[in-house]
Design a protein around this motif. Sequence first.
Motif, PDB file in Angstrom:
ATOM      1  N   ILE A 266       0.693  -1.192  -0.084  1.00  0.00           N
ATOM      2  CA  ILE A 266      -0.007  -0.196   0.001  1.00  0.00           C
ATOM      3  C   ILE A 266       0.784   1.155  -0.061  1.00  0.00           C
ATOM      4  O   ILE A 266       0.604   2.380  -0.461  1.00  0.00           O
ATOM      5  CB  ILE A 266      -1.048   0.038   1.277  1.00  0.00           C
ATOM      6  CG1 ILE A 266      -1.871  -1.164   1.107  1.00  0.00           C
ATOM      7  CG2 ILE A 266      -1.633   1.323   1.193  1.00  0.00           C
ATOM      8  CD1 ILE A 266      -2.697  -1.176   0.064  1.00  0.00           C
ATOM      9  N   GLY A 267       2.026   1.106   0.858  1.00  0.00           N
ATOM     10  CA  GLY A 267       2.773   2.401   0.725  1.00  0.00           C
ATOM     11  C   GLY A 267       3.467   2.823  -0.457  1.00  0.00           C
ATOM     12  O   GLY A 267       3.491   3.919  -0.809  1.00  0.00           O
ATOM     13  N   ILE A 268       4.192   1.824  -1.048  1.00  0.00           N
ATOM     14  CA  ILE A 268       5.121   2.196  -2.223  1.00  0.00           C
ATOM     15  C   ILE A 268       4.614   1.839  -3.420  1.00  0.00           C
ATOM     16  O   ILE A 268       5.170   2.063  -4.479  1.00  0.00           O
ATOM     17  CB  ILE A 268       6.559   1.658  -1.891  1.00  0.00           C
ATOM     18  CG1 ILE A 268       6.672   0.298  -2.029  1.00  0.00           C
ATOM     19  CG2 ILE A 268       7.246   2.146  -0.537  1.00  0.00           C
ATOM     20  CD1 ILE A 268       8.152  -0.320  -2.360  1.00  0.00           C
ATOM     21  N   ASP A 269       3.488   1.033  -3.580  1.00  0.00           N
ATOM     22  CA  ASP A 269       2.813   0.377  -4.697  1.00  0.00           C
ATOM     23  C   ASP A 269       4.019  -0.251  -5.540  1.00  0.00           C
ATOM     24  O   ASP A 269       4.159   0.304  -6.934  1.00  0.00           O
ATOM     25  CB  ASP A 269       2.173   1.797  -5.410  1.00  0.00           C
ATOM     26  CG  ASP A 269       1.289   1.284  -6.589  1.00  0.00           C
ATOM     27  OD1 ASP A 269       0.922   0.028  -6.683  1.00  0.00           O
ATOM     28  OD2 ASP A 269       1.138   2.144  -7.688  1.00  0.00           O
ATOM     29  N   PRO A 270       4.582  -1.168  -5.219  1.00  0.00           N
ATOM     30  CA  PRO A 270       5.546  -1.791  -5.769  1.00  0.00           C
ATOM     31  C   PRO A 270       5.259  -2.572  -7.235  1.00  0.00           C
ATOM     32  O   PRO A 270       4.038  -2.811  -7.091  1.00  0.00           O
ATOM     33  CB  PRO A 270       6.327  -2.857  -4.793  1.00  0.00           C
ATOM     34  CG  PRO A 270       5.039  -3.308  -4.198  1.00  0.00           C
ATOM     35  CD  PRO A 270       4.141  -1.988  -3.907  1.00  0.00           C
ATOM     36  N   ASP A 271       6.171  -2.794  -7.991  1.00  0.00           N
ATOM     37  CA  ASP A 271       5.898  -3.571  -8.999  1.00  0.00           C
ATOM     38  C   ASP A 271       5.947  -5.108  -8.849  1.00  0.00           C
ATOM     39  O   ASP A 271       5.198  -5.698  -9.174  1.00  0.00           O
ATOM     40  CB  ASP A 271       7.057  -3.406 -10.181  1.00  0.00           C
ATOM     41  CG  ASP A 271       7.275  -2.150 -10.682  1.00  0.00           C
ATOM     42  OD1 ASP A 271       6.126  -1.243 -10.797  1.00  0.00           O
ATOM     43  OD2 ASP A 271       8.307  -1.635 -10.669  1.00  0.00           O
ATOM     44  N   VAL A 272       6.684  -5.602  -7.777  1.00  0.00           N
ATOM     45  CA  VAL A 272       6.878  -6.834  -7.409  1.00  0.00           C
ATOM     46  C   VAL A 272       7.306  -6.741  -5.884  1.00  0.00           C
ATOM     47  O   VAL A 272       7.848  -5.768  -5.497  1.00  0.00           O
ATOM     48  CB  VAL A 272       7.748  -7.654  -8.281  1.00  0.00           C
ATOM     49  CG1 VAL A 272       7.456  -8.150  -9.488  1.00  0.00           C
ATOM     50  CG2 VAL A 272       9.069  -7.063  -8.402  1.00  0.00           C
ATOM     51  N   ALA A 273       6.932  -7.822  -5.362  1.00  0.00           N
ATOM     52  CA  ALA A 273       7.370  -7.805  -3.827  1.00  0.00           C
ATOM     53  C   ALA A 273       7.044  -9.117  -3.326  1.00  0.00           C
ATOM     54  O   ALA A 273       6.512 -10.019  -4.000  1.00  0.00           O
ATOM     55  CB  ALA A 273       6.319  -6.649  -2.840  1.00  0.00           C
ATOM     56  N   THR A 308       3.490 -13.733  -2.804  1.00  0.00           N
ATOM     57  CA  THR A 308       4.301 -13.062  -3.603  1.00  0.00           C
ATOM     58  C   THR A 308       3.710 -12.116  -4.429  1.00  0.00           C
ATOM     59  O   THR A 308       2.266 -12.487  -4.849  1.00  0.00           O
ATOM     60  CB  THR A 308       4.807 -14.001  -4.638  1.00  0.00           C
ATOM     61  OG1 THR A 308       6.002 -14.816  -4.082  1.00  0.00           O
ATOM     62  CG2 THR A 308       5.771 -13.299  -5.729  1.00  0.00           C
ATOM     63  N   TYR A 309       3.875 -10.892  -4.781  1.00  0.00           N
ATOM     64  CA  TYR A 309       2.878  -9.882  -5.246  1.00  0.00           C
ATOM     65  C   TYR A 309       3.509  -9.523  -6.638  1.00  0.00           C
ATOM     66  O   TYR A 309       4.717  -9.256  -6.834  1.00  0.00           O
ATOM     67  CB  TYR A 309       2.857  -8.702  -4.218  1.00  0.00           C
ATOM     68  CG  TYR A 309       2.141  -7.570  -4.810  1.00  0.00           C
ATOM     69  CD1 TYR A 309       0.696  -7.414  -4.713  1.00  0.00           C
ATOM     70  CD2 TYR A 309       2.827  -6.396  -5.346  1.00  0.00           C
ATOM     71  CE1 TYR A 309       0.047  -6.268  -5.266  1.00  0.00           C
ATOM     72  CE2 TYR A 309       2.246  -5.356  -5.898  1.00  0.00           C
ATOM     73  CZ  TYR A 309       0.792  -5.438  -5.763  1.00  0.00           C
ATOM     74  OH  TYR A 309       0.176  -4.083  -6.283  1.00  0.00           O
ATOM     75  N   VAL A 310       2.503  -9.273  -7.390  1.00  0.00           N
ATOM     76  CA  VAL A 310       2.854  -8.622  -8.901  1.00  0.00           C
ATOM     77  C   VAL A 310       1.816  -7.591  -9.120  1.00  0.00           C
ATOM     78  O   VAL A 310       0.759  -7.706  -9.257  1.00  0.00           O
ATOM     79  CB  VAL A 310       2.796  -9.841  -9.731  1.00  0.00           C
ATOM     80  CG1 VAL A 310       3.307  -9.171 -11.134  1.00  0.00           C
ATOM     81  CG2 VAL A 310       3.719 -11.075  -9.522  1.00  0.00           C
ATOM     82  N   ALA A 311       2.269  -6.421  -9.537  1.00  0.00           N
ATOM     83  CA  ALA A 311       1.370  -5.420  -9.818  1.00  0.00           C
ATOM     84  C   ALA A 311       0.776  -5.800 -11.356  1.00  0.00           C
ATOM     85  O   ALA A 311       1.401  -6.317 -12.222  1.00  0.00           O
ATOM     86  CB  ALA A 311       2.113  -4.126 -10.186  1.00  0.00           C
ATOM     87  N   THR A 312      -0.493  -5.312 -11.610  1.00  0.00           N
ATOM     88  CA  THR A 312      -1.247  -5.632 -12.636  1.00  0.00           C
ATOM     89  C   THR A 312      -0.641  -4.981 -13.773  1.00  0.00           C
ATOM     90  O   THR A 312      -0.671  -5.434 -14.908  1.00  0.00           O
ATOM     91  CB  THR A 312      -2.652  -5.145 -12.573  1.00  0.00           C
ATOM     92  OG1 THR A 312      -3.240  -5.996 -11.448  1.00  0.00           O
ATOM     93  CG2 THR A 312      -3.459  -5.765 -13.878  1.00  0.00           C
ATOM     94  N   ARG A 313      -0.016  -3.707 -13.654  1.00  0.00           N
ATOM     95  CA  ARG A 313       0.530  -2.808 -14.729  1.00  0.00           C
ATOM     96  C   ARG A 313       1.772  -3.622 -15.280  1.00  0.00           C
ATOM     97  O   ARG A 313       2.173  -3.587 -16.370  1.00  0.00           O
ATOM     98  CB  ARG A 313       0.922  -1.593 -14.219  1.00  0.00           C
ATOM     99  CG  ARG A 313       2.307  -1.622 -13.039  1.00  0.00           C
ATOM    100  CD  ARG A 313       2.459  -0.185 -12.572  1.00  0.00           C
ATOM    101  NE  ARG A 313       3.500  -0.040 -11.497  1.00  0.00           N
ATOM    102  CZ  ARG A 313       2.874  -0.185 -10.170  1.00  0.00           C
ATOM    103  NH1 ARG A 313       1.693  -0.148 -10.106  1.00  0.00           N
ATOM    104  NH2 ARG A 313       3.933  -0.328  -9.298  1.00  0.00           N
ATOM    105  N   ARG A 314       2.410  -4.612 -14.584  1.00  0.00           N
ATOM    106  CA  ARG A 314       3.557  -5.365 -14.960  1.00  0.00           C
ATOM    107  C   ARG A 314       3.190  -6.735 -15.682  1.00  0.00           C
ATOM    108  O   ARG A 314       3.812  -7.087 -16.426  1.00  0.00           O
ATOM    109  CB  ARG A 314       4.440  -5.539 -13.528  1.00  0.00           C
ATOM    110  CG  ARG A 314       5.266  -4.261 -12.991  1.00  0.00           C
ATOM    111  CD  ARG A 314       6.099  -3.874 -14.346  1.00  0.00           C
ATOM    112  NE  ARG A 314       7.098  -3.099 -14.037  1.00  0.00           N
ATOM    113  CZ  ARG A 314       8.063  -2.734 -15.000  1.00  0.00           C
ATOM    114  NH1 ARG A 314       8.338  -3.076 -15.913  1.00  0.00           N
ATOM    115  NH2 ARG A 314       9.037  -1.752 -14.269  1.00  0.00           N
TER     116      ARG A 314
END
Length: 361
Positions: A266-273, A308-314
Motif C-alpha cells: 500500500i505504501g510504495i505501490d511496488p511492481d513486485v514484492a 508474492t505480489y505482482v502489480a497488474t501493470r507489470r
Amino acid sequence: MELLTGVDPSVLPEWADPELVVRISGHGNALFAIAGNPHTFRGLLAVHELATGQTISVRPSQITEATEFARGWLRGYLSGNEPSPPPNDALEAMRWERERLLFHAYEREMPPQSLGRYVIDAIRTTDGISVAETSRAISAVFAKLAVAHSLWRNNRWLPVTEDRASLPPIGLATADEVVDAFRCVNPAYAIDGTLHNWQMTLRVINAQTDACAAGLIEVIVWLDTSGPVVDQIHVVVNLERPDLVAAADDTTPEKLLEAVLGAVIIGIDPDVASVAHGDALYEGEPFSIEPADESADPTPPILPGPLTYVATRRRSDLDCIADLPFDRQPVGSGVLIRHRGGFTMTTTTANELSRALGSAT
C-alpha cells in the motif's frame, strides 16, 4: 611433498607453489596454479591455467582435485575472506555467526535482502517521481504498521551507518521525518539538500524496548536517483524473530509478515514484492518480469516466496501459475500470490513459481 598427477615443478612459473596446483570443474585435466585473491567479490579465487597462461576467477567449490595442503590453504583463504560484521552491535550479536556460516557454505557474501531469517522485499521502478512523493510513500509504510502493531507505534528507529556512528533514534511516520532521516545518514544530501546521480540508502533497526530486543527488525530503503527525481524505490524488511515481534502484538508470525508485506504494498505501490525465508533466500531463483513493450525494462530480479505480489501493470495474466499450488487475491494495484501450504513452501516450489512468473507474457 604431495603433488597432483601431471604436475612438474620444474616448468611452473617462479611464483607458483607446486602444492597449490589444482584441477577445476569443466576444464578436464587442465592444471591451474592458485594465484590468490582476484580482488573482485568475496569468496572468489584467482587461478592461472598453466597451459594457456589465462587467469580466471572461480569459487573454491569448483576445484575438483587438490592436494591436502591446498585444501587447508583454501579453508584459511575463505576464513580470511569472511564478511565484516554488521555495522551495529545488535545486528552483529544476532546475525554475524549465521552470515559467516552462510559465507562458508555458499562461498559468497549474501545481499542485504537475504540476511534476515524472514525477508520482505519490494521494488518499484518509476518514470521519475519527486522526493516529496517518495518520502510520503515510505512514511506510509511505517504509518500503516503503526496503526495495528505496537512495536511500530511505540518505537523509534536507530539509524545504522557503515562507520557505526551513534545516532539518536528517529521517527519515520511522516514524510518530513523520512527526509530528515535520509539527511541524517547521507551527509552530502544534508549539505545541499538535493539528490545526486547516485544511490541513497537509509538503514534502520528497531530500538530496544521492554517487549523486544533491538535489531529484531531491520528496514533498508534504497533510492536510485537521477537529478531531482527518484527512478526506483527498493524496500527490504529483515525480520530476525517474527515470533517475538508478533507476540508483542498478540498475533502470529504469519499474520505479522503478511501485515508488513501489505503495508509495503500500500505504501510504495511496488511492481513486485515477496516474503521469503529459509533455503530459498540462498538457493532460490529470482524472477524478473519482461514487459510487453520491448522499449521498457524488465522488473528488477526478486526472490519469490509463500507470499508474492505482482502489480497488474507489470503482468495482468497469471494463468502461468494455474497448475502450481498457489491461490490469487487482489491486493493494492495487483495480485497477491499465496502458497496453499503456507510458509512451509520448499525451494523447489519457489523456483517453479519463479520460472512461471519469469516466462514470456
